[in-house]
Design an enzyme around this catalytic site. Structure first.
Site, short mmCIF file in Angstrom:
data_model
loop_
_atom_site.label_atom_id
_atom_site.label_comp_id
_atom_site.label_asym_id
_atom_site.label_seq_id
_atom_site.Cartn_x
_atom_site.Cartn_y
_atom_site.Cartn_z
CB THR A 57 32.00 0.33 5.48
OG1 THR A 57 32.27 1.71 5.70
CG2 THR A 57 31.52 -0.31 6.77
NE ARG A 175 -10.97 -4.41 -4.66
CZ ARG A 175 -10.34 -4.64 -3.51
NH1 ARG A 175 -10.46 -3.80 -2.51
NH2 ARG A 175 -9.59 -5.71 -3.37
CG HIS A 246 -6.92 2.10 -1.02
ND1 HIS A 246 -7.32 0.79 -0.96
CD2 HIS A 246 -6.21 2.32 0.12
CE1 HIS A 246 -6.87 0.24 0.16
NE2 HIS A 246 -6.18 1.15 0.83
O1 LIG Z 1 -8.24 -6.64 -1.07
C1 LIG Z 1 -8.43 -6.06 0.01
N1 LIG Z 1 -8.00 -6.63 1.17
C2 LIG Z 1 -8.21 -6.03 2.39
O2 LIG Z 1 -7.81 -6.58 3.45
C3 LIG Z 1 -8.86 -4.80 2.40
N2 LIG Z 1 -9.21 -3.94 3.40
C4 LIG Z 1 -9.80 -2.87 2.81
O3 LIG Z 1 -10.24 -1.85 3.43
N3 LIG Z 1 -9.87 -3.03 1.45
C5 LIG Z 1 -9.29 -4.23 1.18
N4 LIG Z 1 -9.05 -4.87 0.00
#
Ligand SMILES: O=c1[nH]c(=O)c2[nH]c(=O)[nH]c2[nH]1
Length: 296
Positions: A57, A175, A246
């Site tokens: 390597t 969202r 998120h």
């Molecule tokens: O766009 C999403 N897909 C999911 O599968 C999912 N699951 C979740 O809790 N939020 C979201 N948002």
């Protein structure tokens, strides 16, 4: 019953290479992370430690550095093809090679309104990638991008999902949708204007993310892949890995304040991970082009 070595490969992972083009006083820099892996008949090494077929390597790493000096690096796809074909073409027991290249961006530091000749700043977390598989006389090129972080502040909903005794998630019609795009796409050929193709695929991914009114990140994923395939007849399939970054609306009621989707807590983990392949149904599959790649 016998016990035999199964598929295997070996090479140098994550070779860090920075190349400075000093052709003029205005230097150009390239910053690559390269992984090599050779495939072939290495059973003797696995069974008995006989290294007669095992190009170290360390030599593979040295080859990458020497090639960066010997030829202009050029496009990451071409650099990877050159290395892969070299290993397969010159070492008899090597029948295949997988070369991964990730390119890290640097931008010139602006001084008095002009980019400095030899001072740079890192261009962010986004990397352009190439995964080349040489398989005998065949070669497959998979280009990609990683760490392309995007967010839409509206235009995203998530509802209509099943609820069980553990479901607490409220349905939402507005969202934040945010993700860090990891995408790879397989070219049908090996002679492509790679940079133009990359820029055009990246633009298609971004535009689809922005303009798709999203009812699920899954739907956005498909729209992004579809946009790439519609614009690029030479691309067979797109694989996407999209973490759902998120953003939770903060409850400001205790402070006597409403919160009409204005103030969020940006969580870093856990995150939903939405992954999928968007493919043409009329081109042959090429599993070897993907075999062993981390995302899929
Ligand atoms: O766009 C999403 N897909 C999911 O599968 C999912 N699951 C979740 O809790 N939020 C979201 N948002």
């Amino acid at each position: 019953m016998g016990i035999v070595p199964g598929p295997n490969q070996y090479g140098k992972a994550e070779i860090r290479l920075v190349a400075v083009d000093r052709g003029t006083a205005r230097h150009e820099i390239r910053d690559l992370t390269i992984s090599t892996a050779l495939r072939g008949d290495f059973a003797a090494a696995h069974r008995t430690g006989d290294n007669a077929n095992v190009l170290p390597t360390d030599s593979q790493k040295n080859t990458a550095y020497a090639f960066a000096k010997r030829h202009p690096i050029g496009e990451v796809e071409d650099f990877a093809l050159r290395l892969g074909k070299h290993f397969v073409g010159t070492r008899e027991p090597v029948r295949g090679a997988r070369i991964l290249v990730a390119e890290h961006a640097w931008e010139r530091i602006e001084v008095d309104g002009a980019g400095h000749d030899h001072a740079f700043r890192r261009g962010g977390a986004e990397t352009r990638t190439a995964a080349v598989t040489v398989d005998g006389d065949d070669a497959h090129v998979v280009s990609g991008v990683e760490g392309l972080v995007v967010l839409k502040s509206t235009g995203s909903e998530f509802h209509g999902f099943p609820r069980d005794e553990y479901t607490t998630l409220p349905e939402t019609s507005d969202r934040i949708l945010a993700t860090a795009v990891s995408a790879r796409w397989r070219h049908l050929g090996t002679e492509v204007a790679w940079s133009e193709s990359f820029a055009s695929v990246r633009a298609a991914l971004l535009s689809a993310f922005a303009t798709t009114h999203s009812l699920a990140l899954q739907q956005t994923l498909h729209a992004m892949g579809e946009a790439v395939l519609e614009a690029h007849p030479g691309i067979a399939e797109v694989r996407l890995s999209l973490p759902n970054k998120h953003h939770f609306r903060v409850d400001l009621e205790p402070f006597g304040l409403d919160n009409d989707n204005e103030v969020f807590f940006a969580a870093d983990r856990p995150y939903g991970l939405i992954e999928g392949i968007v493919t043409r149904d009329d081109v042959p599959e090429a599993p070897i082009a993907w075999y062993g790649l981390p995302e899929f």
